[in-house]
Design an enzyme around this catalytic site. Structure first.
Site, short mmCIF file in Angstrom:
data_model
loop_
_atom_site.label_atom_id
_atom_site.label_comp_id
_atom_site.label_asym_id
_atom_site.label_seq_id
_atom_site.Cartn_x
_atom_site.Cartn_y
_atom_site.Cartn_z
N THR A 61 0.84 -1.21 0.00
CA THR A 61 0.00 0.00 0.00
C THR A 61 0.87 1.25 0.00
OG1 THR A 61 -1.53 -1.30 1.33
CG2 THR A 61 -2.01 1.04 1.09
N LYS A 90 5.11 11.02 21.19
CA LYS A 90 5.13 11.93 22.36
C LYS A 90 3.73 12.23 22.84
CE LYS A 90 8.42 14.45 19.77
NZ LYS A 90 8.75 15.78 19.29
N ARG A 111 -2.31 5.03 7.15
CA ARG A 111 -2.58 3.70 7.72
C ARG A 111 -2.46 3.84 9.23
NH1 ARG A 111 -0.39 -2.03 5.74
NH2 ARG A 111 -2.07 -1.57 4.26
N1 CP Z 1 -2.33 -5.68 0.96
C1 CP Z 1 -1.70 -4.82 1.80
O1 CP Z 1 -2.34 -3.94 2.42
O2 CP Z 1 -0.36 -5.02 1.90
P1 CP Z 1 0.62 -4.15 2.79
O3 CP Z 1 0.26 -4.38 4.22
O4 CP Z 1 2.00 -4.61 2.44
O5 CP Z 1 0.39 -2.70 2.43
#
Ligand code: CP
Length: 311
Positions: A61, A90, A111
């Site tokens: 991703t 922190k 993420r």
């Molecule tokens: N499919 C996927 O989200 O892979 P990664 O965790 O490597 O980003």
């Protein structure tokens, strides 16, 4: 492109069929452009900056988003492991980090380890926020590339028989994929998982409200000859509170070459990757194995999304 109305991408339910078609058509254009060498889009986002904010590990991703932005002429600001090396370490709140990134970038790809975090960030962000996976919540851009791959390989979604196998409780990719499959007609989904990793009721209820047939199965063997697509997933060790639950769930479903041999000739095998032992490398050369192609499609889908959100 006209008709693309989203400002943020935080969950799969935001996409209707019209939006899906726009994303897939744009991804087709990106793929053709790269294949031809024309590079018509290579300067499309030359004045844009993408903040790549990953609080959890990633290969596909993160690198496909960063490659996508680079191929569109944009720039990237990032940190290794934002959980450790951003001021989150922190005690900075997601709210503050998002507000700050609004001043530095034109889009945030995030993420995070907590479900719902991308939506929370989007709610306070003036620039687009793209969910690159939020805990056990969702992974909408993965679901888009999964749908694109199925369409590319099988030519349709309507009427397909799909098996989702493995960790359906903590696997955010299958949750997002189920939401998108529900946009199509006569799709049948088989959920096959260890008892501690069953698909949650919210997805089952959503499928029922949208008249999608689903079934929970104990064994993969009886299902394999019937399905058009088997979508394998990794048991997500990092999300289990009780190590004995993980031990009970791990290694239960392994798609060996013998199991693959009973599948239809035209069926496909998918996996969002990373894999542990669910699909041995001996399966990789089987023409039904499409998971590397699936990961490659992530580049075209993410180029399309960045272009549509910022272009
Ligand atoms: N499919 C996927 O989200 O892979 P990664 O965790 O490597 O980003």
């Amino acid at each position: 492109m006209d008709g693309f109305t989203l400002k943020h991408v935080y969950e799969a339910q935001q996409f209707d069929k019209e939006l899906l078609d726009i994303v897939f058509q744009t991804a087709d254009e990106m793929k053709a452009d790269l294949a031809s060498g024309d590079r018509r889009f290579s300067q499309s986002l030359q004045n844009s900056i993408m903040a790549s904010l990953f609080y959890e590990p990633s290969t596909r991703t993160r690198f496909s988003f960063e490659s996508a932005m680079t191929r569109l002429g944009g720039k990237i600001i990032t940190t290794e492991n934002a959980r450790e090396f951003s001021s989150a370490a922190k005690g900075e709140s997601l709210y503050d980090s998002t507000r700050i990134m609004n001043g530095y970038a034109d889009v945030i790809v995030m993420r995070h380890h907590e479900a719902g975090s991308a939506k929370k960030a989007a709610d306070v962000s003036n620039i687009p926020v793209i969910n690159a996976g939020d805990g056990a919540g969702q992974h909408p851009t993965q679901a888009l590339l999964d749908m694109y791959t199925i369409l590319d390989c099988l030519g349709k979604i309507d009427g397909l028989n799909i098996a989702m196998v493995g960790d359906l409780k903590y696997g955010r990719t299958v949750r997002s994929l189920a939401y998108l499959l529900a946009k199509y007609t006569d799709v049948k989904i088989h959920f096959i998982s260890p008892p501690v990793c069953r698909m949650d009721d919210d997805i089952k209820e959503y499928l029922e409200r949208n008249r999608v047939a689903w079934q929970e199965e104990e064994s993969v063997d009886a299902i394999l000859p019937k399905v058009d697509c088997v979508y394998m997933t990794r048991v997500q060790k990092e999300r289990f509170n009780d190590p004995s639950d993980y031990e009970n769930a791990a290694g239960r479903f392994i798609l060996t070459p013998e199991k693959v041999s009973v599948m239809k000739a035209g069926a496909i095998i998918m996996h969002p990757l990373p894999r542990v032992d669910e699909i041995p490398p001996e399966v990789d050369d089987d023409p039904r194995a499409r998971y590397f192609e699936q990961a490659q499609n992530g580049l075209y889908i993410r180029m399309a999304l960045l272009y549509l959100l910022l272009g």
